[in-house]
Design a protein around this motif. Structure first.
Motif, PDB file in Angstrom:
ATOM      1  N   ALA A 181       0.800  -1.236   0.000  1.00 25.36           N
ATOM      2  CA  ALA A 181       0.000   0.000   0.000  1.00 25.36           C
ATOM      3  C   ALA A 181       0.829   1.281   0.000  1.00 25.36           C
ATOM      4  N   VAL A 182       1.919   1.276   0.757  1.00 23.70           N
ATOM      5  CA  VAL A 182       2.732   2.489   0.822  1.00 23.70           C
ATOM      6  C   VAL A 182       3.354   2.780  -0.540  1.00 23.70           C
ATOM      7  N   ALA A 183       3.999   1.762  -1.102  1.00 18.49           N
ATOM      8  CA  ALA A 183       4.665   1.938  -2.397  1.00 18.49           C
ATOM      9  C   ALA A 183       3.664   2.321  -3.479  1.00 18.49           C
ATOM     10  N   ARG A 184       2.466   1.772  -3.390  1.00 16.23           N
ATOM     11  CA  ARG A 184       1.449   2.071  -4.407  1.00 16.23           C
ATOM     12  C   ARG A 184       0.693   3.362  -4.139  1.00 16.23           C
ATOM     13  N   LYS A 185       1.114   4.047  -3.098  1.00 16.13           N
ATOM     14  CA  LYS A 185       0.511   5.344  -2.731  1.00 16.13           C
ATOM     15  C   LYS A 185      -0.992   5.252  -2.499  1.00 16.13           C
ATOM     16  N   GLU A 186      -1.398   4.180  -1.842  1.00 16.17           N
ATOM     17  CA  GLU A 186      -2.827   4.008  -1.556  1.00 16.17           C
ATOM     18  C   GLU A 186      -3.232   4.601  -0.209  1.00 16.17           C
ATOM     19  N   LEU A 187      -2.232   4.916   0.626  1.00 16.32           N
ATOM     20  CA  LEU A 187      -2.561   5.494   1.931  1.00 16.32           C
ATOM     21  C   LEU A 187      -2.761   6.990   1.787  1.00 16.32           C
ATOM     22  N   VAL A 188      -3.678   7.509   2.576  1.00 20.74           N
ATOM     23  CA  VAL A 188      -3.981   8.935   2.487  1.00 20.74           C
ATOM     24  C   VAL A 188      -4.342   9.441   3.882  1.00 20.74           C
ATOM     25  N   LEU A 189      -4.041  10.700   4.137  1.00 22.15           N
ATOM     26  CA  LEU A 189      -4.431  11.279   5.420  1.00 22.15           C
ATOM     27  C   LEU A 189      -5.679  12.130   5.256  1.00 22.15           C
ATOM     28  N   PHE A 190      -6.606  11.964   6.171  1.00 22.21           N
ATOM     29  CA  PHE A 190      -7.747  12.849   6.301  1.00 22.21           C
ATOM     30  C   PHE A 190      -7.484  13.713   7.536  1.00 22.21           C
ATOM     31  N   TYR A 191      -8.220  14.826   7.642  1.00 18.66           N
ATOM     32  CA  TYR A 191      -7.945  15.765   8.729  1.00 18.66           C
ATOM     33  C   TYR A 191      -9.223  16.147   9.447  1.00 18.66           C
ATOM     34  N   GLN A 192      -9.198  15.976  10.768  1.00 24.62           N
ATOM     35  CA  GLN A 192     -10.359  16.377  11.563  1.00 24.62           C
ATOM     36  C   GLN A 192     -10.001  17.614  12.383  1.00 24.62           C
ATOM     37  N   PRO A 193     -10.817  18.681  12.248  1.00 27.44           N
ATOM     38  CA  PRO A 193     -10.504  19.915  12.958  1.00 27.44           C
ATOM     39  C   PRO A 193     -10.554  19.770  14.475  1.00 27.44           C
ATOM     40  N   ARG A 194      -9.692  20.516  15.145  1.00 25.39           N
ATOM     41  CA  ARG A 194      -9.763  20.694  16.591  1.00 25.39           C
ATOM     42  C   ARG A 194     -10.075  22.164  16.834  1.00 25.39           C
ATOM     43  N   ILE A 195     -11.138  22.395  17.565  1.00 25.08           N
ATOM     44  CA  ILE A 195     -11.673  23.749  17.703  1.00 25.08           C
ATOM     45  C   ILE A 195     -11.374  24.347  19.069  1.00 25.08           C
TER      46      ILE A 195
ATOM     47  N   TRP B  46      -7.121   4.202   3.903  1.00 25.48           N
ATOM     48  CA  TRP B  46      -6.500   3.377   2.871  1.00 25.48           C
ATOM     49  C   TRP B  46      -7.467   3.269   1.692  1.00 25.48           C
ATOM     50  N   ARG B  47      -7.035   3.831   0.568  1.00 30.40           N
ATOM     51  CA  ARG B  47      -7.836   3.685  -0.652  1.00 30.40           C
ATOM     52  C   ARG B  47      -7.485   2.342  -1.272  1.00 30.40           C
TER      53      ARG B  47
ATOM     54  N   LEU C 221     -12.582   2.769   0.358  1.00 29.50           N
ATOM     55  CA  LEU C 221     -11.903   3.530   1.402  1.00 29.50           C
ATOM     56  C   LEU C 221     -12.022   2.814   2.755  1.00 29.50           C
ATOM     57  N   LEU C 222     -10.880   2.423   3.310  1.00 35.01           N
ATOM     58  CA  LEU C 222     -10.887   1.698   4.585  1.00 35.01           C
ATOM     59  C   LEU C 222     -10.398   2.581   5.728  1.00 35.01           C
ATOM     60  N   GLY C 223     -11.059   2.457   6.869  1.00 33.86           N
ATOM     61  CA  GLY C 223     -10.649   3.182   8.066  1.00 33.86           C
ATOM     62  C   GLY C 223      -9.545   2.442   8.803  1.00 33.86           C
ATOM     63  N   PRO C 224      -8.851   3.144   9.710  1.00 31.24           N
ATOM     64  CA  PRO C 224      -7.693   2.573  10.387  1.00 31.24           C
ATOM     65  C   PRO C 224      -8.003   1.362  11.262  1.00 31.24           C
ATOM     66  N   SER C 225      -9.235   1.253  11.759  1.00 34.41           N
ATOM     67  CA  SER C 225      -9.541   0.109  12.626  1.00 34.41           C
ATOM     68  C   SER C 225      -9.451  -1.207  11.856  1.00 34.41           C
ATOM     69  N   VAL C 226      -9.551  -1.142  10.522  1.00 36.13           N
ATOM     70  CA  VAL C 226      -9.461  -2.341   9.692  1.00 36.13           C
ATOM     71  C   VAL C 226      -8.012  -2.793   9.506  1.00 36.13           C
ATOM     72  N   PHE C 227      -7.072  -1.831   9.450  1.00 36.31           N
ATOM     73  CA  PHE C 227      -5.716  -2.254   9.088  1.00 36.31           C
ATOM     74  C   PHE C 227      -4.609  -1.836  10.054  1.00 36.31           C
ATOM     75  N   ILE C 228      -4.845  -0.834  10.902  1.00 41.23           N
ATOM     76  CA  ILE C 228      -3.772  -0.435  11.829  1.00 41.23           C
ATOM     77  C   ILE C 228      -3.453  -1.544  12.862  1.00 41.23           C
ATOM     78  N   PRO C 229      -4.476  -2.176  13.450  1.00 36.01           N
ATOM     79  CA  PRO C 229      -4.147  -3.273  14.371  1.00 36.01           C
ATOM     80  C   PRO C 229      -3.353  -4.388  13.686  1.00 36.01           C
TER      81      PRO C 229
END
Ligand code: C2E
Ligand code: MG
Ligand code: MG
Ligand code: MG
Length: 286
Positions: free
Chosen positions: A34-48, A64-65, A71-79
């Protein structure tokens, strides 16, 4: 009956267990690319900022695209990544990507004080976090104090002294350290007292029950009181309702983060949100 339910559960588990193993290994194989294929992406959540409703910072949250799963969320692949050395590669990519984005936003004059990224315990265990951070900040010409690292109490499970030392050195250079998911982990009051942190994040588990459960309110109040007594900056995450925001404001919380304000969004959308909030505070203030 219990027996039927038991049998049913057994039957339900057996086949999907193999499927899950298969699923895991195929996902892991994909993740290695995934890293080499540039499938990972960062999203940003504001802190107010509670005081003036402006977006002071954001948390970078990985997505992860996946080429076939979407589009997969981190709970699917970070663990999964955390079970191997893969998390170090991903963690390194996250720091680089966050710094690159910070540099872009600085060039575009997006009004933002800092960006926080999540760091997994293994990145501290590897002993390379300091070098990775320095390399990324220098390469992209970003000041140290624009980066915040979110760590959880689980970093204390391994070599707590070493982890603490590394965070201390990063902090001396100006990086902010936040204790994420506070209240759900293992840290004793004793370690908390000596841990080199600037920010404490109240976990969503407490925030979401604030209005219904008096014990959630009591714990949240205690956490904020403790943090304030220790001189830490406080952030509440997972705010979904105006009632939760109002309560947290009354308890003296410094920053809000949650779907009430915004979900994590792609970089371009975040920049627009940021510019908008500089004109028009997002905080639905009381
Ligand atoms: P976290 O660091 O505690 O991040 C906050 C999570 O809560 C995010 O989920 C965010 O989308 C979600 N959230 C924020 N506000 C609300 C709300 O009002 N309601 C609800 N229901 N959820 C809310 P996400 O993006 O799925 O991330 C989950 C976890 O994955 C993160 O928890 C963090 O532990 C981990 N993670 C995310 N990105 C990274 C990364 O780049 N590296 C590492 N090591 N872990 C990451
Ligand atoms: Mg976090
Ligand atoms: Mg958290
Ligand atoms: Mg969490």
């Amino acid at each position: 009956t219990a027996k039927d339910a038991g049998r049913g559960r057994h039957a339900m588990f057996e086949e999907p267990l193999d499927a899950r193993l298969l699923e895991r290994s195929s996902l892991l194989a994909d993740l290695r690319q995934a890293v080499a294929r540039k499938e990972l992406v960062l999203f940003y959540q504001p802190r107010i900022c509670v005081a003036d409703g402006s977006i002071v910072s954001a948390e970078a949250l990985i997505r992860w695209r996946h080429p076939t799963r979407g589009l997969l969320g981190p709970s699917v692949f970070i663990p999964l990544a955390e079970e191997s050395e893969l998390i170090e590669v991903i963690g390194q990519w996250v720091i680089q990507a966050a710094c690159a984005q910070l540099a872009r936003w600085r060039r575009e004059a997006v009004p933002l004080k800092r960006l926080s990224v999540n760091v997994s315990p293994r990145q501290l265990q590897s002993g390379r976090l300091m070098d990775d951070v320095e390399e990324a900040l220098v390469r992209h010409g970003v000041p140290w104090n624009m980066l915040e690292l979110e760590v959880t109490e689980s970093l204390l499970v391994g070599d707590a002294r070493s982890a603490s030392e590394q965070l201390g050195r990063l902090r001396e250079r100006g990086v902010l350290i936040a204790l994420d998911d506070f209240g759900t982990g293992y840290s004793s009051m004793a370690t908390l007292r000596t841990l080199p942190i600037d920010v404490m994040k109240v976990d969503r588990a407490f925030v979401q029950d604030l209005s219904e459960d008096p014990s959630a309110l009591a714990v949240t109040r205690a956490i904020l009181t403790l943090a304030q007594a220790l001189g830490k900056h406080t952030v509440a995450e997972g705010i979904e309702t105006q009632a939760q925001a109002d309560t947290l404001r009354q308890l003296g919380c410094d920053e809000f983060q949650g779907f009430l304000f915004s979900q994590a969004v792609p970089a371009a959308e975040f920049a627009a949100l940021c510019r908008f909030s500089a004109q028009q505070p997002l905080s639905a203030s009381a």
